[in-house]
Design a protein around this motif. Structure first.
Motif, PDB file in Angstrom:
ATOM      1  N   THR A   1       0.571   1.215   7.258  1.00 39.63           N
ATOM      2  CA  THR A   1      -0.167   0.085   6.648  1.00 39.63           C
ATOM      3  C   THR A   1       0.548  -1.252   6.891  1.00 39.63           C
ATOM      4  O   THR A   1      -0.088  -2.292   6.911  1.00 39.63           O
ATOM      5  CB  THR A   1      -0.348   0.245   5.118  1.00 39.63           C
TER       6      THR A   1
ATOM      7  N   GLN B   1       0.851  -1.197   0.000  1.00 39.02           N
ATOM      8  CA  GLN B   1       0.000   0.000   0.000  1.00 39.02           C
ATOM      9  C   GLN B   1       0.889   1.251   0.000  1.00 39.02           C
ATOM     10  O   GLN B   1       0.752   2.126   0.853  1.00 39.02           O
ATOM     11  CB  GLN B   1      -0.960  -0.024   1.188  1.00 39.02           C
TER      12      GLN B   1
ATOM     13  N   PHE C   1      -6.274   1.398   4.399  1.00 41.40           N
ATOM     14  CA  PHE C   1      -5.529   2.550   3.875  1.00 41.40           C
ATOM     15  C   PHE C   1      -6.093   3.866   4.439  1.00 41.40           C
ATOM     16  O   PHE C   1      -5.338   4.766   4.806  1.00 41.40           O
ATOM     17  CB  PHE C   1      -5.547   2.543   2.344  1.00 41.40           C
TER      18      PHE C   1
ATOM     19  N   TYR D   1      -9.247  -3.911   2.589  1.00 47.90           N
ATOM     20  CA  TYR D   1      -8.106  -3.257   1.911  1.00 47.90           C
ATOM     21  C   TYR D   1      -8.211  -1.735   1.967  1.00 47.90           C
ATOM     22  O   TYR D   1      -7.285  -1.039   2.402  1.00 47.90           O
ATOM     23  CB  TYR D   1      -8.025  -3.727   0.449  1.00 47.90           C
TER      24      TYR D   1
END
Ligand code: VG1
Ligand code: CO
Length: 560
Positions: A148, A14, A37, A33
């Motif tokens: 991340t 990421q 972030f 996902y």
């Protein structure tokens, strides 16, 4: 409403690139996902987040609405007080920058993969902008990336949901504290800013014509991206341009299948429409509205590096610059150096920065530059902290209205004054990553050879001698931060340049960019095709880098 804490899995990769995190939409759609972030962005902002206001919007691409819904829920759980959300989730990148600055928010999140195709099989992207309205600096994006890598939990208010198609201001209680979602008009603030900057009445006169002048006919192509609503308001309503001259102006989730990148390859249909000779001016914009391509009658192409230089030389006709004055200029390193010549002749400072708009931010905030641009169809000024497609088209129209000359005449005059920096860029998209890295390594090793400087290359009866070669590195004059490995530069004695760079915005494979520039002061060359003029240097670059051998590519995918 109450906050839940969700145990998540950590994801690799990421890492934001030149302009945010960009991946296939399918990757963002994986469970957790996107949430991860967003949580990482908030943690990177830290304590300042509590009680702050944040702007949210995007280019209308597929998955954007779902992500806005997630951002609302996660923002509420992380102590943010208020979100300013564009109606229908729509904000162009320049509009986000405008709104952040106008309402002095802590920053904004832009949901876009810019010029990359959209839709279920296309790309998606998330970009964080700071309180100056510009893309987050490397130090912040590195921090987000680091977070991340170890993220184990995110906070969310799962039950919270707001209708973002309706302009409304809703306040709810989240664990006893107020949280406000203000859904605002996507275009108003941006349009008001444009009206402050440009002379709309003189542009309108140009477009409508009078006894002395024929109407100046324009074609504006939004490529089914986010600029549609802005274009309809500005060109349609304010400047009375007929609807038939404003095309592809309804944002579509998949850009109607277009690759919304305004260049000669992906906007070939637009170029052909203008080639007919029916229009005096054409402008096309990318998916998120920060890039522009400007062409004149019969599709006379304005290279973005020239566009920057012409704007620099003519800012004095634009009301905004008459009022605030013109400080310095800046361009990204690979951008053709035409603007440097304007700067030199007017005694204005000119800066060179690495590729990516984030590197202009500090210079603007410190009041050192007014105008900047990149060869990748990006130009903008200190009115905001992003490049700005519509702004650029209005700037050109304002200049044309004031000089009453065609685009071709303006460029020819410009070259007659300053000489011409011929420029071209070859893109080799979606190459094998290993092959691209090997080629870059090979060139870098070659550059280290002790007799590299001074080496002579001859091609098509032209000889070039290497004066300098390096892997470009930049030290920010304001905060002292260093960005290294920003592109392999080979500089020749006659000021010609060859640059090799790997793209930082792709989502699959590697894209090699080869930038080539050469300067001519002989007026008989000015109208020659850059591909002919630069052929010797193109051949030298390909030979010296063994690009074909490494990648198996004989031709670039895009030529600018
Ligand atoms: C490209 C361009 C760069 C531009 C960046 C973001 O980056 O070369 O000049 O700033 O895209 O533009 P790269 O790393 O792929 O060369 V946008 O309109 O995609 O936000
Ligand atoms: Co863009």
């Amino acid at each position: 409403f109450t906050v839940s804490i969700v145990d998540t899995v950590t994801f690799e990769g990421q890492k934001p690139g030149t302009s945010g995190l960009r991946k296939a939409a399918k990757i963002f759609q994986q469970e957790h996902y996107t949430e991860n972030f967003i949580q990482a962005i908030f943690e990177a902002v830290g304590d300042n987040l509590f009680g702050s206001t944040l702007v949210v919007g995007g280019d209308g691409r597929y998955y954007g609405r779902d992500v806005i819904e997630k951002i609302i829920k996660i923002a509420a759980a992380n102590g943010i007080s208020k979100l300013l959300v564009g109606q229908n989730g729509i904000f162009s990148t320049p509009a986000v920058s405008t709104v952040i600055r106008k309402y002095k928010t802590i920053g904004g999140i832009v949901l876009t993969a810019s010029h990359n195709p959209g839709g279920p099989n296309g790309d998606f992207g998330i970009k964080f902008n700071c309180e100056n309205g510009g893309p987050a600096s490397d130090s912040i994006t590195n921090k987000i990336y680091d977070i991340t890598k170890t993220l184990k939990k995110y906070k969310i208010v799962p039950e919270l949901s707001v209708d973002i198609d309706k302009i409304q201001c809703v306040t709810v209680q989240v664990d006893g504290k107020p949280f406000t979602i203000d859904v605002i008009d996507s275009v108003n603030d941006y349009i008001n800013l444009m009206k402050e900057i440009f002379d709309f009445s003189s542009i309108k006169k140009l477009l409508q014509g009078n006894d002395e002048h024929l109407p100046f006919k324009i074609l504006i192509n939004s490529m089914n991206g986010v600029t549609g609503p802005y274009v309809k308001q500005i060109f349609g309503k304010e400047l009375s341009v007929s609807d038939s001259n404003l095309v592809n102006s309804t944002p579509k989730e998949d850009f109607g299948g277009l690759h919304p990148d305004p260049n000669l390859t992906y906007a070939a249909d637009f170029v052909n429409d203008v080639k007919t000779g029916l229009y005096d001016f054409g402008a096309a914009f990318d998916g998120d509205g920060d890039r522009n391509m400007i062409i004149g009658k019969k599709a006379f192409f304005v290279n973005p590096s020239d566009s920057l230089a012409v704007l620099a030389a003519n800012l004095n006709v634009i009301p905004y610059f008459q009022k605030v004055g013109v400080k310095g200029y800046a361009r990204s390193m690979p951008t053709g150096a035409a603007v440097d010549r304007v700067a030199k002749s007017t005694n204005i400072e000119c800066f060179e920065v690495p590729t990516g708009w984030k590197y202009f931010g500090n210079l603007m905030d410190a009041g050192l530059i007014s105008l900047c641009g990149e060869e990748s169809f990006g130009t903008g000024s200190n009115h905001i902290r992003e490049k700005d497609g519509i702004w650029t088209s209005l700037a050109w129209l304002n200049i044309i209205a004031s000089h009453r000359k065609s685009i071709e005449e303006i460029l020819l005059n410009h070259w007659c004054t300053y000489g011409r920096n011929f420029f071209t860029r070859y893109d080799y998209e979606n190459c094998d990553i290993d092959a691209a890295n090997k080629m870059m390594k090979y060139v870098e090793e070659l550059m280290k050879e002790s007799d590299f400087v001074g080496r002579k290359f001859t091609s098509h009866n032209k000889t070039y001698i290497i004066k300098e070669a390096d892997n470009y590195s930049y030290k920010d004059p304001i905060d002292g931060s260093v960005a290294s490995k920003q592109g392999l530069r080979i500089l020749f004695e006659d000021s010609s340049r060859i640059i090799f760079r790997l793209s930082g915005t792709g989502s699959a494979g590697a894209t090699i960019r080869l930038y080539i520039e050469s300067y001519e002061a002989d007026s008989s060359t000015y109208l020659r095709d850059p591909q002919t003029v630069l052929k010797p240097l193109v051949d030298i670059s390909l030979e010296l880098s063994k690009l074909g051998e490494f990648t198996g590519r004989n031709e670039p995918t895009v030529i600018t």
